[in-house]
Motif scaffolding. Structure first.
Motif, PDB file in Angstrom:
ATOM      1  N   TYR A 177       0.693  -1.256  -0.069  1.00 41.95           N
ATOM      2  CA  TYR A 177       0.093  -0.012  -0.013  1.00 41.95           C
ATOM      3  C   TYR A 177       0.677   1.195   0.074  1.00 41.95           C
ATOM      4  N   PRO A 178       0.283   2.362  -0.557  1.00 42.33           N
ATOM      5  CA  PRO A 178       1.176   3.648  -0.658  1.00 42.33           C
ATOM      6  C   PRO A 178       1.485   4.126   0.616  1.00 42.33           C
ATOM      7  N   ALA A 179       2.577   4.390   1.108  1.00 41.00           N
ATOM      8  CA  ALA A 179       3.145   5.075   2.418  1.00 41.00           C
ATOM      9  C   ALA A 179       2.390   5.924   2.928  1.00 41.00           C
ATOM     10  N   GLU A 180       1.994   6.819   2.177  1.00 36.69           N
ATOM     11  CA  GLU A 180       1.234   8.182   2.583  1.00 36.69           C
ATOM     12  C   GLU A 180      -0.110   7.570   2.877  1.00 36.69           C
ATOM     13  N   GLN A 181      -0.833   6.760   2.312  1.00 35.84           N
ATOM     14  CA  GLN A 181      -1.993   6.401   2.624  1.00 35.84           C
ATOM     15  C   GLN A 181      -1.985   5.755   4.013  1.00 35.84           C
ATOM     16  N   ILE A 182      -0.938   4.755   4.382  1.00 31.93           N
ATOM     17  CA  ILE A 182      -0.993   4.017   5.607  1.00 31.93           C
ATOM     18  C   ILE A 182      -0.438   5.011   6.606  1.00 31.93           C
ATOM     19  N   SER A 183       0.353   6.073   6.443  1.00 33.45           N
ATOM     20  CA  SER A 183       0.482   7.044   7.397  1.00 33.45           C
ATOM     21  C   SER A 183      -0.597   7.914   7.857  1.00 33.45           C
ATOM     22  N   ASN A 184      -1.151   8.161   6.770  1.00 30.28           N
ATOM     23  CA  ASN A 184      -2.647   8.964   7.256  1.00 30.28           C
ATOM     24  C   ASN A 184      -3.539   8.338   7.980  1.00 30.28           C
ATOM     25  N   LEU A 185      -3.741   6.969   7.482  1.00 25.34           N
ATOM     26  CA  LEU A 185      -4.484   6.129   8.355  1.00 25.34           C
ATOM     27  C   LEU A 185      -4.059   5.830   9.861  1.00 25.34           C
ATOM     28  N   ASN A 186      -2.898   5.342  10.113  1.00 30.71           N
ATOM     29  CA  ASN A 186      -2.320   5.462  11.524  1.00 30.71           C
ATOM     30  C   ASN A 186      -2.629   6.731  12.341  1.00 30.71           C
ATOM     31  N   LYS A 187      -2.280   7.921  11.635  1.00 27.71           N
ATOM     32  CA  LYS A 187      -3.053   9.194  12.477  1.00 27.71           C
ATOM     33  C   LYS A 187      -4.264   9.139  12.624  1.00 27.71           C
ATOM     34  N   LYS A 188      -5.038   8.803  11.774  1.00 27.69           N
ATOM     35  CA  LYS A 188      -6.529   8.725  12.107  1.00 27.69           C
ATOM     36  C   LYS A 188      -7.033   7.899  13.398  1.00 27.69           C
ATOM     37  N   ILE A 189      -6.296   6.638  13.369  1.00 23.07           N
ATOM     38  CA  ILE A 189      -6.616   5.736  14.315  1.00 23.07           C
ATOM     39  C   ILE A 189      -6.170   6.372  15.823  1.00 23.07           C
ATOM     40  N   LEU A 190      -4.943   7.145  15.828  1.00 21.41           N
ATOM     41  CA  LEU A 190      -4.368   7.438  16.873  1.00 21.41           C
ATOM     42  C   LEU A 190      -5.405   8.462  17.287  1.00 21.41           C
TER      43      LEU A 190
END
Length: 310
Positions: A207-220
């Motif tokens: 998966y694109p790193a930027e998308q995964i990073s944004n999703l991790n921020k959303k979870i946090l």
């Protein structure tokens, strides 16, 4: 066997030249899938049978036991091969092992505890998918322990038997060979050649790193808003979407950093839902939602006219 497969590949010939078929020589084989592990195993089994020795073949699941037994019966048609030890064996039963016994480690442990003398004359112990000796950290079952106990007990009951450990997922083959040498007091070959006779596309879902990073921020952020809630809310999970790509290569070991050795291609037209897990000490983390994603990829492949095996 010779009529069906009259040619030996170069990795087979190299193994034989190293003494693989000799009595008293064990081996740990980590060829990749399609690299010829089954042929080498059958050659080693053949030498044991021709010497009048018995063979125990350990396979981790009942389905693999059945599959292996059918393959060996096709190759060794004049020998007695049983696909598993009877479940109703009791203390009063006199068990005589066939020339080749294919069984799970758990069933083998049961018989060894009841009638250890049944393993007299054992000349070869084969363990397929031997990486299960070391289970993953999240595996809470006894499979790894039972597998190790079965292997240790077999070598104790039949100290002269050769060992043959097979797995395409064994990364520390040389270390395993050293352990077998220590266990048996005899030579053990390390066969981990990455060569195979065919070129096969290998791939993984990324998966694109930027998308995964944004999703991790959303979870946090969601976790901070609900610090006492154990599982992630359904509303949050519906927002965890990412676009799956396939990273493909013809190399067996992903062994280079050369961009031209790889291809990155989109797998689906729409983003797919990921999911969340719960940490032991609390908190949520992103998970790939593998079953649903693989199902979506399989459905898209079938729609494109491709055969799919899951």
């Amino acid at each position: 066997m010779a009529r069906d497969r009259p040619y030996l590949w170069r990795n087979h010939r190299e193994a034989i030249a190293s003494g693989y078929l000799d009595r008293g020589v064990s081996s740990a084989i980590s060829f990749p899938t399609g690299g010829g592990k089954s042929t080498l195993a059958e050659l080693k089994i053949a030498t044991a049978l021709l010497r009048g020795e018995k063979v125990v073949f350990l396979a981790p699941t009942h389905s693999l036991v059945g599959q292996t037994a059918r393959a060996l019966k096709k190759t060794f048609q004049s020998y007695d091969i049983i696909g598993d030890i009877e479940e109703d064996v009791t203390l009063v039963d006199a068990v005589i092992l066939p020339e080749v016994t294919v069984t799970t480690p758990e069933r083998c442990l049961m018989l060894m505890s009841i009638q250890p003398e049944a393993f007299a004359g054992l000349g070869l112990i084969v363990f397929d998918e031997c990486h299960l000796l070391h289970p993953r950290d999240e595996d809470r079952s006894r499979r790894g322990i039972d597998a190790m106990l079965a292997l240790l007990n077999l070598t104790s009951l039949a100290p002269e038997a050769d060992l043959l450990l097979l797995s395409a997922m064994m990364k520390n083959t040389e270390e395993i060979s050293g352990w077998i040498e220590w266990l048996t007091g005899r030579k053990c070959l390390t066969l981990d050649l990455a060569w195979k006779p065919t070129r096969q596309v290998r791939g993984c879902v990324v998966y694109p790193a930027e998308q995964i990073s944004n999703l991790n921020k959303k979870i946090l952020q969601a976790r901070r808003a609900k610090p006492k809630q154990r599982a992630a809310p359904t509303a949050l999970k519906r927002e965890l979407l990412a676009s799956p790509f396939g990273l493909f290569s013809l190399l067996q070991t992903w062994g280079t950093m050369d961009r031209q050795d790889y291809a990155l291609l989109p797998l689906l037209k729409t983003p797919q839902p990921l999911s969340t897990g719960v940490r032991k000490l609390g908190g949520w983390y992103l998970t790939p939602n593998g079953n649903q994603t693989s199902g979506a990829i399989a459905a898209a492949s079938v729609s494109a006219g491709m055969r799919e095996v899951l």
